[in-house]
Design a protein around this motif. Structure first.
Motif, mmCIF file in Angstrom:
data_model
loop_
_atom_site.group_PDB
_atom_site.id
_atom_site.type_symbol
_atom_site.label_atom_id
_atom_site.label_comp_id
_atom_site.label_asym_id
_atom_site.label_seq_id
_atom_site.Cartn_x
_atom_site.Cartn_y
_atom_site.Cartn_z
ATOM 1 N N ALA A 87 0.845 -1.197 0.000
ATOM 2 C CA ALA A 87 0.000 0.000 0.000
ATOM 3 C C ALA A 87 0.878 1.244 0.000
ATOM 4 N N VAL A 88 0.305 2.324 -0.436
ATOM 5 C CA VAL A 88 0.934 3.636 -0.346
ATOM 6 C C VAL A 88 0.018 4.496 0.502
ATOM 7 N N ARG A 89 0.543 4.980 1.606
ATOM 8 C CA ARG A 89 -0.244 5.798 2.522
ATOM 9 C C ARG A 89 0.157 7.257 2.357
ATOM 10 N N PRO A 90 -0.796 8.174 2.320
ATOM 11 C CA PRO A 90 -0.456 9.593 2.223
ATOM 12 C C PRO A 90 0.048 10.139 3.555
ATOM 13 N N VAL A 91 0.847 11.170 3.473
ATOM 14 C CA VAL A 91 1.246 11.914 4.667
ATOM 15 C C VAL A 91 0.210 13.018 4.827
ATOM 16 N N LEU A 92 -0.430 13.061 5.976
ATOM 17 C CA LEU A 92 -1.533 13.993 6.202
ATOM 18 C C LEU A 92 -1.230 14.926 7.360
ATOM 19 N N ALA A 93 -1.724 16.148 7.238
ATOM 20 C CA ALA A 93 -1.643 17.124 8.325
ATOM 21 C C ALA A 93 -3.033 17.192 8.945
ATOM 22 N N TYR A 94 -3.138 16.877 10.235
ATOM 23 C CA TYR A 94 -4.429 16.854 10.914
ATOM 24 C C TYR A 94 -4.625 18.103 11.754
ATOM 25 N N VAL A 95 -5.798 18.738 11.549
ATOM 26 C CA VAL A 95 -6.149 19.945 12.292
ATOM 27 C C VAL A 95 -7.550 19.790 12.883
ATOM 28 N N ARG A 96 -7.854 20.622 13.865
ATOM 29 C CA ARG A 96 -9.201 20.630 14.442
ATOM 30 C C ARG A 96 -10.186 21.217 13.442
ATOM 31 N N ARG A 97 -11.437 20.850 13.573
ATOM 32 C CA ARG A 97 -12.471 21.328 12.638
ATOM 33 C C ARG A 97 -12.563 22.854 12.623
ATOM 34 N N ARG A 98 -12.261 23.497 13.750
ATOM 35 C CA ARG A 98 -12.343 24.967 13.836
ATOM 36 C C ARG A 98 -11.096 25.650 13.266
ATOM 37 N N HIS A 99 -10.106 24.882 12.863
ATOM 38 C CA HIS A 99 -8.874 25.455 12.324
ATOM 39 C C HIS A 99 -9.194 26.221 11.041
ATOM 40 N N PRO A 100 -8.579 27.395 10.830
ATOM 41 C CA PRO A 100 -8.876 28.200 9.641
ATOM 42 C C PRO A 100 -8.677 27.465 8.310
ATOM 43 N N GLY A 101 -7.735 26.532 8.245
ATOM 44 C CA GLY A 101 -7.478 25.823 6.994
ATOM 45 C C GLY A 101 -8.294 24.566 6.801
ATOM 46 N N ALA A 102 -9.099 24.189 7.776
ATOM 47 C CA ALA A 102 -9.831 22.920 7.713
ATOM 48 C C ALA A 102 -10.779 22.853 6.519
#
Length: 177
Positions: A87-102
């Motif tokens: 498999a190839v897994r993506p590298v993800l940046a996790y933020v809270r739902r209220r984060h401006p970039g979400a």
């Protein structure tokens, strides 16, 4: 020696009958949690009983030498071992739902490095990949919190300590970018 002889006899009998009884797998903890545990839940009573254990930190060769039938690793093993990508897994940046970039669903690396990042330590593949991408782009991190567990990294992001960069499935109602 007698135990090993019995185990060899059982393995030979299983192979001769065309039926695998047990399968000893050595896997990284994230793979165990996110990939193998859900797979194991689908097994039937006639399927082999998997013995799952954490991957030896020394890698695939050490896992096989200590009795694993199969080792799942993040990096290609030495050429002496047969391997196949699963498999190839993506590298993800996790933020809270209220984060401006979400709401955007994406974040540029140049923007990401300006945030407080919750990163796994350098022995983890996601960290190696992120560091390499930052180096290629001639970028440096502003502030880093390091940890040794992807779930803890996400928990810190949920506690608004920073942006967790991992390849795990989302937890704690975080949004992947």
């Amino acid at each position: 020696l007698l135990r090993e002889a019995d185990a060899l006899g059982e393995a030979a009998h299983a192979l001769a009958s065309g039926r695998l009884q047990r399968l000893h797998l050595a896997v990284p903890s994230t793979t165990l949690t996110d990939v193998l545990a859900p797979f194991v839940a689908t097994l039937g009573r006639d399927d082999p009983v998997p013995l799952l254990r954490g991957l030896d930190p020394r890698g695939a060769e050490a896992a096989i030498a200590s009795g694993a039938d199969l080792a799942i690793v993040h990096r290609p093993p030495p050429r002496a071992l047969a391997s196949r990508p699963l498999a190839v897994r993506p590298v993800l940046a996790y933020v809270r739902r209220r984060h401006p970039g979400a709401a955007r669903g994406r974040v540029a690396l140049a923007e990401l490095v300006t945030r407080t990042l919750v990163l796994l330590t350098e022995e983890f593949r996601t960290r190696v990949l992120l560091d390499a991408a930052a180096d290629r782009a001639d970028l440096a991190y502003d502030e880093v919190i390091e940890c040794t567990d992807a779930q803890v990294a996400q928990a810190l992001a949920a506690a608004d300590r920073g942006v967790a960069v991992v390849s795990d499935d989302p937890r704690f109602d975080l949004v992947p970018l």
